[in-house]
Design a protein around this motif. Structure first.
Motif, short mmCIF file in Angstrom:
data_model
loop_
_atom_site.label_atom_id
_atom_site.label_comp_id
_atom_site.label_asym_id
_atom_site.label_seq_id
_atom_site.Cartn_x
_atom_site.Cartn_y
_atom_site.Cartn_z
N SER A 141 0.88 -1.16 0.00
CA SER A 141 0.00 0.00 0.00
C SER A 141 0.92 1.21 0.00
O SER A 141 1.93 1.23 0.72
CB SER A 141 -0.88 0.03 1.25
N ARG A 142 0.58 2.23 -0.80
CA ARG A 142 1.50 3.37 -0.94
C ARG A 142 1.82 4.02 0.40
O ARG A 142 2.94 4.47 0.64
CB ARG A 142 0.91 4.41 -1.90
N ARG A 143 0.86 4.06 1.30
CA ARG A 143 1.06 4.68 2.61
C ARG A 143 2.26 4.06 3.33
O ARG A 143 3.13 4.78 3.84
CB ARG A 143 -0.22 4.51 3.44
N TYR A 144 2.32 2.73 3.35
CA TYR A 144 3.40 2.07 4.10
C TYR A 144 4.72 2.11 3.33
O TYR A 144 5.79 2.16 3.95
CB TYR A 144 2.99 0.64 4.46
N PHE A 145 4.64 2.11 2.02
CA PHE A 145 5.86 2.30 1.23
C PHE A 145 6.47 3.67 1.52
O PHE A 145 7.69 3.79 1.74
CB PHE A 145 5.53 2.17 -0.26
N GLN A 146 5.65 4.70 1.54
CA GLN A 146 6.15 6.04 1.82
C GLN A 146 6.70 6.15 3.24
O GLN A 146 7.71 6.82 3.47
CB GLN A 146 5.05 7.07 1.57
N PHE A 147 6.05 5.48 4.19
CA PHE A 147 6.57 5.48 5.56
C PHE A 147 7.98 4.89 5.60
O PHE A 147 8.89 5.46 6.21
CB PHE A 147 5.66 4.66 6.48
N GLU A 148 8.18 3.74 4.97
CA GLU A 148 9.51 3.11 4.97
C GLU A 148 10.55 4.00 4.31
O GLU A 148 11.66 4.16 4.84
CB GLU A 148 9.45 1.76 4.26
N GLN A 149 10.20 4.58 3.18
CA GLN A 149 11.16 5.44 2.48
C GLN A 149 11.50 6.68 3.30
O GLN A 149 12.66 7.10 3.37
CB GLN A 149 10.59 5.85 1.12
N GLU A 150 10.50 7.24 3.94
CA GLU A 150 10.72 8.44 4.75
C GLU A 150 11.61 8.15 5.95
O GLU A 150 12.54 8.91 6.26
CB GLU A 150 9.37 9.00 5.20
N VAL A 151 11.34 7.04 6.64
CA VAL A 151 12.16 6.67 7.79
C VAL A 151 13.59 6.39 7.34
O VAL A 151 14.56 6.84 7.97
CB VAL A 151 11.56 5.43 8.50
N ALA A 152 13.76 5.67 6.24
CA ALA A 152 15.10 5.35 5.74
C ALA A 152 15.88 6.63 5.41
O ALA A 152 17.06 6.76 5.75
CB ALA A 152 15.00 4.47 4.50
N GLN A 153 15.23 7.58 4.77
CA GLN A 153 15.90 8.84 4.42
C GLN A 153 16.30 9.63 5.65
O GLN A 153 17.40 10.20 5.72
CB GLN A 153 14.99 9.66 3.51
N GLN A 154 15.42 9.68 6.65
CA GLN A 154 15.74 10.41 7.88
C GLN A 154 16.90 9.76 8.62
O GLN A 154 17.78 10.45 9.15
CB GLN A 154 14.50 10.46 8.78
N MET A 320 10.11 10.77 13.45
CA MET A 320 11.07 11.39 12.53
C MET A 320 10.57 12.74 12.02
O MET A 320 11.34 13.69 11.90
CB MET A 320 11.33 10.45 11.35
N ARG A 321 9.29 12.83 11.74
CA ARG A 321 8.74 14.09 11.25
C ARG A 321 8.80 15.19 12.30
O ARG A 321 8.96 16.37 11.97
CB ARG A 321 7.28 13.89 10.82
N ALA A 322 8.66 14.81 13.56
CA ALA A 322 8.60 15.81 14.63
C ALA A 322 9.98 16.25 15.13
O ALA A 322 10.08 17.23 15.87
CB ALA A 322 7.79 15.28 15.80
N LEU A 323 11.04 15.52 14.75
CA LEU A 323 12.38 15.87 15.23
C LEU A 323 12.93 17.08 14.49
O LEU A 323 12.86 17.14 13.26
CB LEU A 323 13.33 14.70 15.03
N PRO A 324 13.50 18.04 15.20
CA PRO A 324 14.22 19.12 14.52
C PRO A 324 15.39 18.55 13.72
O PRO A 324 15.91 17.48 14.04
CB PRO A 324 14.72 19.99 15.68
N ALA A 325 15.80 19.25 12.68
CA ALA A 325 16.86 18.74 11.79
C ALA A 325 18.15 18.46 12.53
O ALA A 325 18.90 17.54 12.19
CB ALA A 325 17.09 19.73 10.66
N HIS A 326 18.45 19.25 13.57
CA HIS A 326 19.73 19.10 14.27
C HIS A 326 19.69 18.03 15.36
O HIS A 326 20.73 17.66 15.91
CB HIS A 326 20.11 20.43 14.93
N ALA A 327 18.50 17.54 15.70
CA ALA A 327 18.35 16.70 16.89
C ALA A 327 18.90 15.29 16.67
O ALA A 327 18.89 14.75 15.56
CB ALA A 327 16.89 16.62 17.30
N ALA A 328 19.37 14.71 17.76
CA ALA A 328 19.85 13.32 17.75
C ALA A 328 18.74 12.41 18.29
O ALA A 328 17.99 12.78 19.19
CB ALA A 328 21.10 13.18 18.61
N LEU A 329 18.65 11.21 17.73
CA LEU A 329 17.68 10.21 18.16
C LEU A 329 18.42 8.93 18.52
O LEU A 329 19.18 8.40 17.72
CB LEU A 329 16.67 9.93 17.05
N TYR A 330 18.18 8.43 19.74
CA TYR A 330 18.80 7.18 20.19
C TYR A 330 17.70 6.19 20.55
O TYR A 330 16.82 6.47 21.37
CB TYR A 330 19.71 7.43 21.40
#
Length: 664
Positions: A141-154, A320-330
């Motif tokens: 489904s396009r929704r989940y494909f876009q989710f995976e691509q977005e997470v991978a890019q982030q 991923m969408r809510a994180l500022p560009a400079h922020a670190a995620l662990y």
């Protein structure tokens, strides 16, 4: 066209285990004028299978898994069951109202070439192409494909190396001996390596089983981050209320262990109050919108998420969408635990994107690029140099040495992780058929892992075990002691219904202890353990939080809960949100919790459908909730069958991350 639609609709009657939503999805997009009648049949069954897979946690449908295979069939007695995870996942039975089994023939997909050709032709239809995607052998489904691509890019954006400033490097190096042993050692210290590497990347995963030192490592990462930048804004979060509470408790307890070694001023700056991810993002009930997103990012510099195995794909995308560009995620978690209840297996895919299924060779364990080896050598000159691989991906840190789980418990858990059923069974203290005396069942709550044959455990024996487990709650002097006794032991099971499910077990326990109840008020009684099953922000209670019904000094009953700072608060019974009595709970609900002792009940599956849901992740997760001992009630065949079955979810996230790394 309507006649063709009717013919295709009748094919649903041949498919076992599908639900109304699967039929609806397929019927909405068939027949297509672009396809022949044969192709329309293939396309309809592809959509049914994709919908079924998504309902069962898979983000996509790998077409190789179904090409030439029969799905949604129901074997008659004596029929040989085909091998393969996909067939196990899709062979779902059905019954008619009389209880007689209705044999359904299922559907056999054509060859891979025909399936792919059908998908490509279907995607040319104007009403199909916006909603479905075929990519790298997977139908989405396009929704989940876009989710995976977005997470991978982030993730790709955040895994680049960012060196410490000169001042930060000096401060962290000065702090290091207070946090870690710094004597020269021939053995690698993976906790130190994880902290050192995480400091210079804006995305890291700290992965490890129980007792591998995840909290130990996270606290030292927090201190190093604070030493490198005194103004850094760090937020702690977890997927559920219980996991949030456990994260707070663990960090507070770990801070105590560093007092006297680390400066109090720095220790006092360590954040300890965790928040649920839903509350952090502003995700409200009955909506997918969040208060914080790409247009209104979170005000933080670092986000640390515990129990990351419980994060589903949609929630990961929103983080991923809510994180500022400079922020670190662990991300902190155990990739071998149960994946999220909702769709996706994010943590497993993150770990898999770095570690091959065979794992690194002994020689190349922990290999890193040259520039990162120099950084680690600066902080850890006392440790052996790691091997060099200029193309190594360095943002997953799987902790190696166990800090808490030793001996038998570690041996059993490791065997389960590896799918070695006989090895796990051999490591467990068993109860053989000739040991049926009452003495064998006395004092069941002890250290280690024990197995009682389910067939030897009568309701009377279970009631005796219930009394040993839960009567101490009712004998407590006060509410604090009652809460401590409640956390001493918990019964866990994979299922809700049946005599060995949550509902049956809670009834059995109640019958065993009801003679001890001294106060009642409506449906509540003194000593009743309750679990909140729905978030309630006005009462500051989250789904999964556990409390107890107990009187105050005047004798009036209240619901009592532990707070994140270790205090106890109460609310009136009239304000208690939706709850369940919780002597027993599902293994899924137990994630993020720890108990001194666990009673793990693994009943024989009542159907092939149920058997498909019984897998090693359930056994591993249930066992590893225990800090001291675990009693498993199951027969050998059920136990081994669960360990043999691996609940592998299909996803393209790992491949999407790796594709971006190759393109760099």
């Amino acid at each position: 066209m309507s006649e063709r639609k009717t013919n295709f609709s009748s094919s649903f009657e041949q498919l076992a285990g599908i639900e109304a939503i699967d039929k609806f999805v397929a019927a909405e997009f068939t027949p297509l004028p672009e396809l022949s009648e044969e192709q329309n049949s293939v396309w309809l069954h592809l959509l049914v299978t994709l919908s079924f897979m998504q309902r069962n946690g898979h983000s996509c449908l790998p077409v190789k898994a179904i090409a030439g295979k029969t799905v949604f069939d129901e074997p008659t007695s004596g029929d040989e069951v085909n091998n393969g995870e996909q067939e196990k996942a899709t062979r779902m039975g059905d019954e008619n109202p009389t209880g007689n089994v209705v044999v359904k023939k299922g559907y056999t997909f054509p060859t891979l070439t025909v399936v792919i050709g059908t998908i490509k032709n279907a995607l040319e239809a104007a009403n199909v192409s916006p909603l479905f995607v075929y990519h790298t052998g997977r139908l989405y489904s396009r929704r989940y494909f876009q989710f995976e691509q977005e997470v991978a890019q982030q993730i790709h954006k955040r895994t680049r190396f960012t060196p410490l400033s000169d001042m930060a490097s000096v401060n962290v190096k000065a702090l290091w001996p207070a946090m870690f042993p710094t004597e020269a050692s021939p053995h690698q210290d993976w906790q130190q390596i994880a902290v050192a590497k995480s400091l210079v990347q804006n995305f890291s995963v700290i992965n490890g089983g129980p007792g591998t030192g995840k909290t130990y490592t996270v606290l030292r990462l927090l201190l190093a981050l604070l030493a490198s930048d005194e103004s850094v804004n760090i937020v702690l979060a977890a997927p559920t209320g219980k996991a949030q509470q456990r994260m707070t408790e663990s960090i507070v307890a770990s801070i105590e262990g560093l007092k006297g070694a680390v400066n109090d001023t720095l220790l006092n700056r360590v954040p300890t109050q965790a928040v649920t991810l839903h509350r952090l993002l502003g995700l409200r009930e009955h909506t997918i919108a969040t208060r914080y997103n790409a247009h209104n990012p979170l005000a933080l510099d670092v986000l640390i998420v515990d129990e990351a195995s419980m994060v589903d794909l949609a929630l990961m995308t929103r983080i991923m969408r809510a994180l500022p560009a400079h922020a670190a995620l662990y991300f902190i978690g155990d990739a071998d635990q149960l994946p999220a209840v909702e769709l996706g297996n994010v943590l497993e895919q993150l770990v898999e994107s770095v570690h091959s299924p065979e794992g690194p060779s002994e020689k190349m364990l922990g290999a890193i690029p040259t520039f990162l080896r120099q950084h680690i050598a600066t902080l850890c000159p006392h440790l052996p140099l790691l091997p060099v691989d200029e193309n190594a991906k360095t943002w997953v840190h799987t902790l190696q040495a166990s800090q808490r789980f030793k001996g038998q418990v570690a041996e059993v858990a490791t065997a389960i992780q590896q799918g070695l059923a006989q090895k796990a069974l051999a490591a467990i203290h068993s109860c053989s058929p000739d040991e049926k005396s009452n003495a064998q069942y006395a004092n069941a709550l002890k250290d280690g892992v024990y197995l009682w044959d389910e067939q030897l455990v009568s309701p009377t024996r279970l009631q005796r075990l219930a009394k040993e487990s839960f009567l101490p709650i009712f004998e407590a002097r006060d509410v604090k002691q009652a809460l401590a006794q409640l956390n001493r032991v918990r019964w866990l099971t994979p299922v809700r219904r049946g005599s060995m499910g949550v509902e049956g077990l809670n009834t059995l326990v109640f019958d065993a202890i009801k003679h001890k109840i001294s106060r009642r008020e409506g449906s509540f009684y003194q000593g009743q353990p309750i679990m909140i099953v729905k978030n309630n922000h006005p009462q500051r209670l989250s789904n999964g939080e556990v409390g107890i019904i107990w009187p105050d000094d005047s004798g009036k009953l209240y619901a009592w809960f532990e707070t994140q700072d270790g205090a106890i608060r109460h609310i009136s019974l009239s304000r208690v949100p939706q709850f369940e009595t919780v002597y027993a709970m599902t293994i899924h609900k137990s994630q993020g919790s720890e108990f001194n002792h666990v009673i793990l009940l693994l009943p024989k599956p009542e159907s092939e459908k149920a058997a498909g849901l019984f897998h090693r992740g359930l056994v591993y997760t249930g066992l590893t909730r225990a800090k001291e001992g675990c009693l498993i009630i199951a027969n050998d065949s059920t136990f081994c069958a669960m360990i043999d079955q691996n609940d592998k979810r299909y996803s393209g996230l790992s491949d999407a991350i790796n594709a971006l790394s190759v393109d760099q």
